[in-house]
Design a protein around this motif. Structure first.
Motif, PDB file in Angstrom:
ATOM      1  N   THR A   1     -33.267 -18.373 -45.568  1.00 18.22           N
ATOM      2  CA  THR A   1     -31.896 -18.675 -46.006  1.00 18.22           C
ATOM      3  C   THR A   1     -31.204 -17.470 -46.638  1.00 18.22           C
ATOM      4  O   THR A   1     -30.432 -17.598 -47.591  1.00 18.22           O
ATOM      5  CB  THR A   1     -31.925 -19.899 -46.980  1.00 18.22           C
TER       6      THR A   1
ATOM      7  N   ILE B   1     -32.818 -24.857 -44.999  1.00 18.14           N
ATOM      8  CA  ILE B   1     -32.192 -26.055 -45.567  1.00 18.14           C
ATOM      9  C   ILE B   1     -31.431 -26.810 -44.473  1.00 18.14           C
ATOM     10  O   ILE B   1     -31.548 -28.015 -44.325  1.00 18.14           O
ATOM     11  CB  ILE B   1     -31.244 -25.677 -46.737  1.00 18.14           C
ATOM     12  N   GLN B   2     -30.633 -26.069 -43.720  1.00 16.35           N
ATOM     13  CA  GLN B   2     -29.933 -26.620 -42.554  1.00 16.35           C
ATOM     14  C   GLN B   2     -29.018 -27.790 -42.922  1.00 16.35           C
ATOM     15  O   GLN B   2     -29.187 -28.912 -42.436  1.00 16.35           O
ATOM     16  CB  GLN B   2     -30.925 -27.022 -41.472  1.00 16.35           C
ATOM     17  N   CYS B   3     -28.038 -27.517 -43.750  1.00 16.75           N
ATOM     18  CA  CYS B   3     -27.099 -28.573 -44.154  1.00 16.75           C
ATOM     19  C   CYS B   3     -25.992 -28.768 -43.132  1.00 16.75           C
ATOM     20  O   CYS B   3     -25.175 -29.675 -43.259  1.00 16.75           O
ATOM     21  CB  CYS B   3     -26.478 -28.245 -45.505  1.00 16.75           C
ATOM     22  N   SER B   4     -25.940 -27.877 -42.136  1.00 15.60           N
ATOM     23  CA  SER B   4     -24.853 -27.950 -41.160  1.00 15.60           C
ATOM     24  C   SER B   4     -25.199 -28.980 -40.079  1.00 15.60           C
ATOM     25  O   SER B   4     -26.275 -29.568 -40.091  1.00 15.60           O
ATOM     26  CB  SER B   4     -24.639 -26.564 -40.554  1.00 15.60           C
TER      27      SER B   4
ATOM     28  N   HIS C   1     -28.667 -28.537 -38.833  1.00 14.29           N
ATOM     29  CA  HIS C   1     -28.390 -27.312 -38.096  1.00 14.29           C
ATOM     30  C   HIS C   1     -28.226 -26.178 -39.092  1.00 14.29           C
ATOM     31  O   HIS C   1     -27.694 -26.395 -40.179  1.00 14.29           O
ATOM     32  CB  HIS C   1     -27.080 -27.539 -37.304  1.00 14.29           C
ATOM     33  N   GLY C   2     -28.672 -24.987 -38.765  1.00 14.37           N
ATOM     34  CA  GLY C   2     -28.525 -23.841 -39.670  1.00 14.37           C
ATOM     35  C   GLY C   2     -27.342 -22.974 -39.277  1.00 14.37           C
ATOM     36  O   GLY C   2     -27.121 -22.739 -38.090  1.00 14.37           O
ATOM     37  N   CYS C   3     -26.617 -22.476 -40.274  1.00 16.47           N
ATOM     38  CA  CYS C   3     -25.444 -21.647 -39.960  1.00 16.47           C
ATOM     39  C   CYS C   3     -25.833 -20.208 -39.671  1.00 16.47           C
ATOM     40  O   CYS C   3     -25.014 -19.413 -39.232  1.00 16.47           O
ATOM     41  CB  CYS C   3     -24.419 -21.713 -41.088  1.00 16.47           C
TER      42      CYS C   3
ATOM     43  N   PHE D   1     -26.962 -22.796 -52.041  1.00 18.56           N
ATOM     44  CA  PHE D   1     -27.751 -24.017 -52.222  1.00 18.56           C
ATOM     45  C   PHE D   1     -29.179 -23.754 -52.666  1.00 18.56           C
ATOM     46  O   PHE D   1     -29.910 -24.692 -52.991  1.00 18.56           O
ATOM     47  CB  PHE D   1     -27.720 -24.870 -50.947  1.00 18.56           C
TER      48      PHE D   1
HETATM   49  S1  SF4 Z   1     -24.535 -23.445 -45.847  1.00 17.80           S
HETATM   50 FE1  SF4 Z   1     -26.141 -24.904 -45.140  1.00 17.80          FE
HETATM   51  S2  SF4 Z   1     -26.697 -24.165 -43.106  1.00 17.80           S
HETATM   52 FE2  SF4 Z   1     -25.640 -22.457 -44.141  1.00 17.80          FE
HETATM   53  S3  SF4 Z   1     -27.224 -21.240 -45.194  1.00 17.80           S
HETATM   54 FE3  SF4 Z   1     -26.519 -22.778 -46.667  1.00 17.80          FE
HETATM   55  S4  SF4 Z   1     -27.923 -24.501 -46.384  1.00 17.80           S
HETATM   56 FE4  SF4 Z   1     -28.120 -23.222 -44.567  1.00 17.80          FE
END
Ligand code: SF4
Length: 576
Positions: free
Chosen positions: A67, A299-302, A291-293, A488
């Motif tokens: 991350t 974490i993959q909040c996307s 999904h990861g940005c 995050f």
């Molecule tokens: S915004 Fe979400 S998807 Fe992007 S780095 Fe942070 S946790 Fe990962």
């Protein structure tokens, strides 16, 4: 070998220089803010030749650290007139770091009317006159640039709104799936437009990964760090399952979900736009709930949100956007909000600033509250087309408020207040008032402790402890923003001691250092003070660290709370 690249748009030339010793320990926001404070005259016009646009990956970007792939961009903001840092995911940060580019500093402004694109690879930098892409929106540009340079190319670009230098304009960053993330806040897309750069493409083929001074120690620390991210209930379960939109119902329940241009704290349509509804809709339509940005995000909040026919509609569908068009504009149709989100990515505007602008425009009577189709129409037919109405909307919430003589205009230093009402989440209000960036929720995310009980609990409805909470969070955030880490990671960092220890362990193993916690906190303090000094020299003073008066005059339902901090209490923030 790390280097600083300068692109001088006045002479259309580039120079490469070694990293000055005093910048060696900096990355991300620490570096962009240091460069802007050192090299940009604080009183310059943000869209003039003396402003600089600085891009910097974080200290850990392109290493195996989970991350860590965020890219920071910094400049003097045309929206706020303050120093500005905005960061986002995508692939560009990792590519710049692999190419050994610690900072890309864009200076000057070309003579004449020509536009340019910039291409960076291991052999150097090319600046070329650009005609093909002019007027193009961001998604079309992804296709055109992948055809030009290959699918793996990294991309920073502006849409038509950036070309028109509106203060809503964002810089788009391509993600691993050829979709877009945004360097959204502060109108940095207008700064790129003023320098007449339509896009910057990056090709990292043949570039090595950064070296690690102690690979064994790095791996050990990285493993612990990653485990803390996955073990924490917010970063390990809540965010990957429901995305940031998990906050819709939480803030509504708390009475802090700003509704109908900040006139209430609860939205009756909250269930229709909640993270739970979004999750179920995504699953039913065959989208991706997780999904990861950027590459390496664990974490993959996307997520990927499809339309009712199962076709891709948008991704990176964030709480602040859903709240802004949802509760704040009273639009209870998630598909309309998703459609608007996609258009905002395409035309290149900050979805927070734009959503709050529409809330103020609705109060002004430009369109009715709840008119999702009207927002969609005005985004394309007015803002992106640059009609007189589009230019008015493009002057953002503060501009509309002035044009229509409104007093309920939720901005600080010209930047729109995001999705947590400061009357009901008071720690967040202190952050909005005092951050060097104009109202910015990520600068010191007091929601964590006020609402989510992360790092303890400070009652969101009372004043006690809020200044210290915001100060501690802002100091820590400024340091974390320098590492390339997503904000995050703050959730486990506040609850699990091994999280920050292992993060510092990775920095030490990467560079052969022996930093301790105090060093990191001192870095955060230095960054905040550097930014604050820039703002003072630009003409800001304590009187600008205030929320709009209506927050003190208008009680917020359901708790009937007002913003009740005195000037002295707010100003104590800077006592460190
Ligand atoms: S915004 Fe979400 S998807 Fe992007 S780095 Fe942070 S946790 Fe990962």
């Amino acid at each position: 070998m790390d280097k600083i690249i300068r692109v001088d748009m006045s002479t259309l030339s580039t120079t490469t220089q070694p990293v000055p010793a005093e910048w060696a320990g900096l990355g991300g926001r620490g570096l962009t803010s240091t460069v802007v404070a050192a090299e940009v005259p604080p009183t310059c016009h943000p869209l003039g030749p003396n402003n600089k646009l600085v891009f910097a990956p974080g200290l850990l970007t392109a290493t195996p650290a989970a991350t860590s792939g965020r890219l920071s961009a910094g400049a003097k903001s045309p929206l706020t007139g303050t120093i500005k840092e905005s960061n986002c995911g995508g692939t560009a940060a990792r590519m710049l770091a692999k190419l050994g580019i610690k900072a890309l500093i864009v200076e000057g402004m070309p003579e004449g009317d020509a536009w340019y694109s910039i291409h960076i690879n291991k052999d150097g930098i090319t600046i070329r006159a650009e005609t093909e892409l002019l007027g193009m929106t961001n998604f079309a540009m992804v296709e055109a640039l992948e055809a030009r340079h290959g699918r793996g190319v990294g991309m920073l670009s502006i849409g038509p709104v950036g070309e028109m230098k509106m203060v809503l304009a964002s810089i788009s960053v391509k993600d691993p799936d050829s979709k877009l993330r945004s360097l959204g806040r502060g109108g940095l897309g207008a700064v790129m437009g003023a320098k007449r750069i339509k896009c910057i493409t990056i090709d990292d083929k043949g570039a090595p990964l950064p070296t690690l001074v102690d690979t064994v120690k790095f791996k050990a620390a990285g493993k612990v760090f990653c485990k803390t991210l996955l073990d924490h209930p917010v970063s390990g379960q809540g965010l990957p399952t429901y995305g940031t939109a998990i906050l819709v119902n939480i803030l509504n329940e708390l009475g802090g979900l700003p509704t109908r241009n900040f006139t209430a704290g609860q939205f009756e349509g909250h269930d229709k736009i909640s993270g739970e509804t979004m999750h179920d809709t995504i699953v039913a339509r065959g989208g991706k709930p997780k999904h990861g940005c950027h590459p390496g995000c664990v974490i993959q909040c996307s997520q990927v949100y499809n339309d009712k026919d199962g076709k891709y509609l948008t991704s990176g569908f964030e709480y602040e956007t859903i709240w802004g068009l949802g509760a704040d504009c009273c639009i209870d149709n998630l598909d309309d909000i998703a459609t608007a989100d996609s258009i905002m990515d395409d035309i290149g505007v900050d979805s927070i600033e734009t959503a709050v602008t529409f809330g103020v425009a609705m109060e002004a009577g430009i369109l009715p509250f709840g008119d999702g189709k009207g927002v969609i129409r005005m985004l394309r037919e007015d803002i992106a087309a640059g009609t007189p109405l589009g230019r008015l909307l493009g002057s953002a919430a503060a501009g509309i408020g002035k044009a229509y003589g409104l007093t309920r205009v939720p901005v600080v230093k010209g930047q729109s207040i995001p999705a947590y009402d400061p009357r009901a989440v008071k720690g967040q209000g202190i952050t909005y008032a005092t951050t060097t960036m104009g109202a910015d929720h990520t600068a010191g995310y007091a929601v964590a402790t006020n609402v989510l009980n992360v790092g303890g609990h400070v009652d969101p409805l009372t004043k006690d402890g809020q200044v210290a909470l915001s100060r501690n969070l802002q100091i820590a955030t400024a340091a974390v923003d320098s590492t390339g880490m997503c904000i995050f990671v703050a959730f486990p960092a506040l609850d699990i001691p091994e999280c920050l220890e292992s993060l510092i362990g990775m920095i030490n193993a990467r560079f052969g250092l022996s930093l301790v916690m105090d060093d990191v906190l001192n870095l955060g303090k230095t960054i905040l003070k550097t930014e604050h000094q820039f703002n003072i020299a630009a003409g800001f003073n304590a009187a600008h660290d205030r929320l709009p008066e209506f927050f003190a005059l208008e009680p917020l339902s359901p708790h009937n709370v007002v913003w009740d901090f005195t000037a002295e209490e707010i100003d104590a923030f800077w006592d460190f």
